[in-house]
Design an enzyme around this catalytic site. Structure first.
Site, PDB file in Angstrom:
ATOM      1  N   LYS A 218       0.851  -1.200   0.000  1.00 26.89           N
ATOM      2  CA  LYS A 218       0.000   0.000   0.000  1.00 26.89           C
ATOM      3  C   LYS A 218       0.883   1.246   0.000  1.00 26.89           C
ATOM      4  CE  LYS A 218      -3.485   2.226   2.895  1.00 26.89           C
ATOM      5  NZ  LYS A 218      -4.387   2.069   4.046  1.00 26.89           N
ATOM      6  N   GLU A 224      10.841  -4.480   4.294  1.00 26.48           N
ATOM      7  CA  GLU A 224      10.909  -5.921   3.998  1.00 26.48           C
ATOM      8  C   GLU A 224      10.487  -6.192   2.557  1.00 26.48           C
ATOM      9  OE1 GLU A 224       9.443  -4.441   6.488  1.00 26.48           O
ATOM     10  OE2 GLU A 224       9.635  -5.541   8.379  1.00 26.48           O
ATOM     11  N   GLY A 278      -4.821  -2.004   5.295  1.00 23.42           N
ATOM     12  CA  GLY A 278      -4.063  -3.156   4.805  1.00 23.42           C
ATOM     13  C   GLY A 278      -4.761  -4.479   5.095  1.00 23.42           C
ATOM     14  N   ARG A 279      -5.217  -4.656   6.338  1.00 24.23           N
ATOM     15  CA  ARG A 279      -5.816  -5.938   6.720  1.00 24.23           C
ATOM     16  C   ARG A 279      -7.214  -6.130   6.141  1.00 24.23           C
ATOM     17  NH1 ARG A 279      -4.701  -2.380  10.478  1.00 24.23           N
ATOM     18  NH2 ARG A 279      -6.248  -1.547  11.929  1.00 24.23           N
ATOM     19  N   GLU A 364      -4.723  -6.415  15.283  1.00 22.47           N
ATOM     20  CA  GLU A 364      -4.233  -5.120  14.828  1.00 22.47           C
ATOM     21  C   GLU A 364      -5.335  -4.070  14.933  1.00 22.47           C
ATOM     22  OE1 GLU A 364      -0.906  -5.617  11.744  1.00 22.47           O
ATOM     23  OE2 GLU A 364      -2.365  -4.335  10.746  1.00 22.47           O
ATOM     24  N   HIS A 395      -5.108 -33.222  18.262  1.00 21.45           N
ATOM     25  CA  HIS A 395      -3.990 -34.075  18.692  1.00 21.45           C
ATOM     26  C   HIS A 395      -2.852 -33.230  19.258  1.00 21.45           C
ATOM     27  CE1 HIS A 395      -5.666 -37.709  16.747  1.00 21.45           C
ATOM     28  NE2 HIS A 395      -6.278 -36.778  16.025  1.00 21.45           N
ATOM     29  N   LYS A 521       7.935  -0.599  12.207  1.00 21.97           N
ATOM     30  CA  LYS A 521       8.623  -0.252  10.960  1.00 21.97           C
ATOM     31  C   LYS A 521       9.812   0.669  11.233  1.00 21.97           C
ATOM     32  CE  LYS A 521       4.705  -1.084   7.891  1.00 21.97           C
ATOM     33  NZ  LYS A 521       3.787  -0.656   6.862  1.00 21.97           N
TER      34      LYS A 521
END
Ligand code: G6Q
Length: 559
Positions: A218, A224, A278-279, A364, A395, A521
């Protein structure tokens, strides 16, 4: 409250915890906390029918909760007290409810059908959305049909999405969930981590002439993503030369200038807007890798599923409204029972990344200790979201759910039909899911255990009986989905988005900013500068020691 949102008209202190209904809910919790769900089911044969809602092939069964009609009545009053209806209208109409960033919150506009009208700053956002969707669709068709050629004339077989957080988790999860709809021979990979092995291991599976990179960011400033994108670019250029870049790199971003500076032709850039968090962005051009895999027609069905849930959320009475009910029941445990976590258990291998996506969406959005007006909140807000696919999780950690000391509410998500029918496997999966929710609710009483252990001598019985007891009363919601399709997945995701919104409204937090992520960031930048030889700033002894340890042991080897 007025239709036009005015942050200055909001109470400075949201103070939901000072309202009479908040106190009544605490009182009600104290009065009913020893009530067992077994008894509630025994008293009411209609409980399942009364406490379930269905919409277009998605059934929410919320009957296995520690709630009565009175609990729901009080929780619905809480929603009214928080002016939920008003907030819904503000969000839907594009008011700038993301106060700290002064942005509208319009991911619902991404799912509106063409021809609708929603004005933001004088522009119809629905037209803007449709233009980008059309551009993505055109591009996707070209790639899928083989008309889009790489620098040496080959068709694309591998797509590498480079992004992180919201520019990764949503499309990654949706792509996994919709595998049966993906075009064979078109492999989609997702690279997010700055750890070089993620990209390196992905590139080992790709051929330069047949690979298309989507740089998804965005902001187009996330280190990264940019590091991975530059490394991918170097890989391509070393095999195919500089001129190959325009045929093998496209971008999804809101930052035109940065995309251009990176060297991607902006004709191959697909945009979105600052009013998409973003999410919440998988519905936008960030969903391009999904669209490439499943095609534009199915992608529009995914959007239509989201739109159907939006319509339900905005129009159904709160007492029959899935996101509102899920949110209120979540608040009941989180706030009034003090449950710290909430588990998500998809009984579907394709949905195995859903817990991670919901984790980001929820934590977030509502992981906030301060209210919208900047006031410190003195009650707990967003829970820790976690989970794992069933039956594997049975399990692994279900022991703690059955016999541990904590109250852990959970959602079980169960497609009723499989895309991969193999003998009896799907029925076994369904049986396991239903058996777990039943056992978590019922438990196993002393009388039942005694019956099983009747043959044991008294002293052995005394030791074994408590070990084999299951208290039960562990709450769960079941979301049963006729079949996992783009449409039902769209409904499911939008359901969780609205659940999170409702909880944020009630707690009085801004669910749409993420200063903690922004802080992350910035954090590494100073240490990185020090690694590059800049003067060290004072650190605590642990950080200083670890930096020194790294300097001594690091053997280099990076470009
Ligand atoms: C999501 C967050 C965060 C964000 C990533 C990537 O809501 O803000 O997860 O999506 O940090 O950001 P960019 O898309 O700007 O690279």
């Amino acid at each position: 409250m007025p239709l036009t949102f005015d942050p200055t008209s909001l109470p400075r202190h949201s103070a939901i915890n000072n309202t009479p209904v908040w106190a009544r809910l605490h009182q009600h919790q104290r009065a009913t906390r020893h009530m067992h769900m077994r008894e509630l089911f025994a008293q009411d044969e209609q409980r399942f029918y009364r406490y379930s809602v269905e919409l277009d092939g998605l059934l929410l069964d919320y009957s296995k909760n520690r709630i009565t009609d009175r609990t729901l009545e009080l929780l619905l009053e809480l929603a009214d007290t928080a002016k939920l209806g008003q907030w819904q209208q503000w969000m839907r109409s594009g008011q700038r409810i993301n106060i700290s960033e002064q942005r509208a919150v319009l991911h619902t506009a991404l799912r509106l059908p063409p021809g609708q009208r929603l004005l933001l700053d004088g522009c119809n956002v629905v037209d803007q959305v449709q233009q980008v969707l059309d551009a993505c669709s055109h591009f996707a068709e070209q790639v899928r049909s083989g008309a889009w050629r790489g620098h040496d004339g080959q068709a694309v077989t591998d797509i590498v999405n480079i992004g992180i957080g919201g520019s990764d988790l949503g499309p990654l999860m949706v792509h996994e969930a919709l595998r049966p709809y993906c075009q064979p021979g078109l492999n989609v990979h997702f690279v997010s981590n700055v750890d070089g092995q993620h990209l390196a291991q992905t590139l080992e599976q790709c051929m330069p002439g047949r690979t298309l990179f989507i740089v998804a960011s965005k902001s187009f400033t996330t280190p990264e993503t940019l590091l991975n994108a530059h490394a991918a670019r170097r890989w391509l250029v070393s095999h195919a030369g500089e001129e190959a870049v325009s045929r093998h790199f496209v971008a999804v971003s809101t930052n035109h200038a940065a995309v251009q500076a990176f060297g991607i032709d902006t004709a191959n850039m697909f945009g979105f807007w600052d009013w998409v968090g973003g999410r919440y962005s998988v519905w936008s051009a960030i969903g391009l890798p999904v669209m490439l895999a499943i095609g534009p027609v199915q992608f529009r069905r995914f959007l239509a599923g989201g739109a159907a849930m939006d319509e339900h959320f905005f129009s159904a009475p709160f007492a029959r409204n899935m996101p509102v009910l899920l949110a209120l029941i979540g608040i009941w445990y989180n706030t009034f029972y003090g449950a710290h976590t909430h588990a998500i258990m998809p009984y579907d291998h394709g949905l195995r990344r859903l817990p991670a996506h919901i984790q980001q969406l929820d934590m977030e959005s509502n992981g906030k200790r301060v209210g919208r007006g900047g006031e410190r909140l003195d009650f707990d807000t967003g829970p820790v979201i976690w989970g794992e696919e069933g039956v594997n999780s049975q399990h692994a950690f279900f022991q703690l759910l059955h016999q541990g000391t904590r109250l852990i509410p959970s959602d079980f998500i169960l497609p009723l039909n499989s895309h991969y029918p193999q003998g009896d496997q799907h029925r076994v999966l369904v049986a396991n899911c239903l058996a777990q929710t039943e056992a978590l609710m019922r438990g196993k009483s002393e009388a039942e255990v005694l019956q099983e252990l009747a043959h044991l001598p008294g002293d052995e019985l005394d030791i074994l009986l408590p070990q084999k007891l299951f208290p039960g009363n562990q709450p769960s919601n079941t979301l049963a989905i006729d079949r996992m399709t783009p449409y039902t997945l769209g409904m499911l995701l939008a359901l969780y988005e609205h659940k999170v919104f409702v909880q944020g409204v009630i707690w009085g937090v801004n669910s749409f900013d993420q200063w903690g992520v922004e802080y992350g960031k910035q954090l590494a930048a100073q240490l990185l500068a020090e690694m590059d030889g800049q003067r060290a700033t004072p650190h605590d002894a642990s950080t200083t020691g670890l930096m020194r340890h790294f300097r001594h042991r690091y053997q280099g080897g990076e470009a």
